[in-house]
Scaffold this active site. Structure first.
Site, PDB file in Angstrom:
ATOM      1  N   ASP A 126      -3.891  -7.852  -3.625  1.00 18.39           N
ATOM      2  CA  ASP A 126      -2.713  -7.436  -4.390  1.00 18.39           C
ATOM      3  C   ASP A 126      -2.655  -5.905  -4.346  1.00 18.39           C
ATOM      4  O   ASP A 126      -3.147  -5.318  -3.388  1.00 18.39           O
ATOM      5  CB  ASP A 126      -2.780  -8.024  -5.808  1.00 18.39           C
ATOM      6  CG  ASP A 126      -1.396  -8.333  -6.365  1.00 18.39           C
ATOM      7  OD1 ASP A 126      -0.489  -7.510  -6.155  1.00 18.39           O
ATOM      8  OD2 ASP A 126      -1.223  -9.376  -7.010  1.00 18.39           O
TER       9      ASP A 126
ATOM     10  N   HIS B 249      -0.590   0.485  10.078  1.00 22.24           N
ATOM     11  CA  HIS B 249      -0.989  -0.484  11.098  1.00 22.24           C
ATOM     12  C   HIS B 249      -0.788  -1.870  10.529  1.00 22.24           C
ATOM     13  O   HIS B 249      -1.709  -2.488  10.003  1.00 22.24           O
ATOM     14  CB  HIS B 249      -2.454  -0.273  11.503  1.00 22.24           C
ATOM     15  CG  HIS B 249      -2.680   0.970  12.296  1.00 22.24           C
ATOM     16  ND1 HIS B 249      -2.207   1.144  13.576  1.00 22.24           N
ATOM     17  CD2 HIS B 249      -3.316   2.123  11.982  1.00 22.24           C
ATOM     18  CE1 HIS B 249      -2.554   2.337  14.022  1.00 22.24           C
ATOM     19  NE2 HIS B 249      -3.217   2.963  13.067  1.00 22.24           N
TER      20      HIS B 249
END
Ligand SMILES: *[C@@H]1O[C@H](CO)[C@@H](O)[C@H](O)[C@H]1NC(C)=O
Ligand SMILES: *[C@@H]1O[C@H](CO)[C@@H](O)[C@H](O)[C@H]1NC(C)=O
Ligand SMILES: *[C@@H]1O[C@H](CO)[C@@H](O)[C@H](O)[C@H]1NC(C)=O
Ligand SMILES: *[C@@H]1O[C@H](CO)[C@@H](O)[C@H](O)[C@H]1NC(C)=O
Ligand SMILES: *[C@@H]1O[C@H](CO)[C@@H](O)[C@H](O)[C@H]1NC(C)=O
Length: 446
Positions: free
Chosen positions: A217, A291
């Protein structure tokens, strides 16, 4: 009305940030605290390497005894904790956390460590090897949650650094209404499931830097109300992201500066609200490597359940010097979405090159947001409505260095985690602002 303010936290971004920001952190050094008094948990009944000894009461007694000035010492070693500890109304305390606290059994309470109504507080590892082992997999594998790790409430002039927090059964650290605090040189590593937020922050004058997070999270999340928050050298190594929100009614977030965010399967700039009111002002995301991520650069005024607010003012947000790739190209790489009730102006997207390795083009989408760059319309008048989606097929040229050993799949749920060392790099080419401590005694005293 907005009035312009000179804010040193934000201002420091444009200068060389090489020392502590002024006015942030505990005014009294840990060695001065140790010179005043040392409360070693071994003297309060803690027994190392004994899983039948609950270290909770000893730690509580040591904290209470040093609450008006002193250093509480958890020596190197393994300690088992089965009860919560709460420090309230302390002044001038350091907690030198050099051992490893292992969660032992179900612990009643909201979080293992609570610090409340206190000032001049330092929670740190002198050896940079202090840790909390939460054994969260014992809950999370079955879809359950256990206790959170730590919460600071109404703490001023504090610092937290040099530790590893591993496999929390729920959230890791919440800073609730805290002021003048620095959080740094931390590694947080756990399972990739919801409701395992790593660092949630609201308050004033908070500097979070040099932190690595793996979880399921929020990585570092700013919530309302918050002002003067600086977040830099953050490595979200498979995580949610450096998010803001969700914002609700009467939100107030301003002067947030992000610098050097490295995202591996995480989102650097994700702001969430739906039916909010109040304002979000003066935020900059400067120098970002992506990325993979799902909501890389997103203002999302339609996120989650709708609150009762009559519209959020979003003013003066800048995204600059961003490079990288999304995860699977299933969403626009740039999403700037405000509802017709919101007033979103002076949004700047500048030098942002977000591409994909799955497909020949990416999309950007803008809705009711005004400013410059990407698909933003200029100007902006409350009441206007527009939606634009652009398809971008020119591959941008840029380079995005990688960190060694980025995590390439989430951790399994089924086994305990090895406690990692605190890293010495959190962004390619950036040196952490403070080096790791290597004390061999309580307070580093001879
Ligand atoms: C915050 O803590 C200070 C002590 O440091 C106390 O005086 C004050 O009442 C607390 N405020 C709230 C809102 O709890
Ligand atoms: C902190 O201070 C507030 C306001 O005085 C009080 O309501 C609260 O109980 C205090 N918290 C603790 C843990 O003592
Ligand atoms: C916009 O926000 C930046 C910080 O991101 C701040 O330095 C600048 O003063 C703000 N500009 C205005 C006009 O408020
Ligand atoms: C705008 O606000 C009104 C209430 O003030 C609400 O009923 C409506 O759903 C909101 N519209 C959007 C798009 O959020
Ligand atoms: C990223 O996380 C993976 C999995 O924990 C770890 O092996 C790797 O060392 C991390 N990368 C860095 C640079 O710390």
């Amino acid at each position: 009305m907005y009035s312009s303010q000179i804010i040193y936290v934000v201002w420091a971004i444009s200068t060389t940030v090489s020392a502590q920001l002024p006015g942030i952190g505990p005014p009294t050094s840990y060695s001065d605290k140790a010179n005043a008094k040392i409360c070693d948990i071994s003297d309060y009944g803690a027994v190392e390497s004994d899983s039948t000894n609950d270290v909770g009461p000893a730690l509580q007694d040591a904290l209470d005894d040093c609450a008006s000035g002193g250093l509480v010492y958890i020596p190197p070693g393994n300690y088992y904790i089965s009860t919560t500890v709460t420090l309230s109304s302390a002044t001038g305390i350091a907690l030198q956390h050099d051992g490893i606290l292992y969660r032992n059994g179900d612990i009643d309470g909201d979080q293992i460590l609570t610090m409340e109504n206190s000032s001049d507080v330092e929670w740190f590892s002198g050896t940079s090897s202090g840790a909390i082992q939460g054994y969260g997999y014992e809950y999370l594998a079955d879809g359950n949650y256990g206790i959170r790790l730590a919460r600071f409430v109404n703490v001023t002039d504090f610092s937290i650094y040099g530790m590893a927090w591993v496999d929390s059964p729920s959230y890791y650290l919440v800073l609730d209404t805290c002021t003048n605090g620095e959080v740094y040189n931390l590694i947080i590593r756990g399972i990739s499931v919801a409701a395992t937020d790593a660092i949630d922050v609201w308050g004033e004058n908070i500097w979070v830097h040099d932190v690595e997070v793996t979880n399921g999270d929020e990585c570092v999340c700013v919530k309302s109300p918050a002002t003067n928050v600086q977040i830099e050298n953050i490595y979200c190594n498979w995580s949610g992201g450096t998010t803001i929100g969700s914002l609700g009614v009467d939100a107030s977030v301003s002067n947030v500066a992000y610098h050097n965010l490295y995202m591996n399967q995480a989102d650097a700039g994700f702001v969430k609200w739906n039916g909010a009111s109040g304002s979000l002002r003066n935020v900059i995301w400067d120098t970002v490597i992506q990325h993979g991520g799902s909501y890389l650069l997103s203002l999302d005024g339609f996120w989650g359940d709708q609150s009762d607010g009559d519209g959020l003012e979003v003013y003066n947000l800048t995204f600059t010097n961003w490079h990288g790739l999304d995860s699977d190209n299933s969403r626009p790489t740039i999403r700037l979405l405000c509802s017709a009730n919101d007033t979103c102006t002076h949004i700047v997207v500048d030098d942002v090159a977000l591409w994909t390795d799955s497909g020949d083009d990416v999309t950007w989408t803008c809705e009711n947001a005004y400013g410059s760059g990407a698909c933003l319309e200029s100007g902006g008048h409350a009441g206007d409505s527009y939606t634009t989606t652009s398809t971008i097929s020119a591959t941008p040229a840029y380079s995005t260095p990688t960190m060694a050993n980025d995590l390439s799949t989430p951790f399994p749920f089924t086994q305990s985690f090895t406690i990692p060392p605190v890293p010495t790099s959190f962004y390619p080419g950036a040196t952490p602002i403070s080096s790791l401590l290597a004390l061999t005694t309580a307070g580093g005293l001879a």
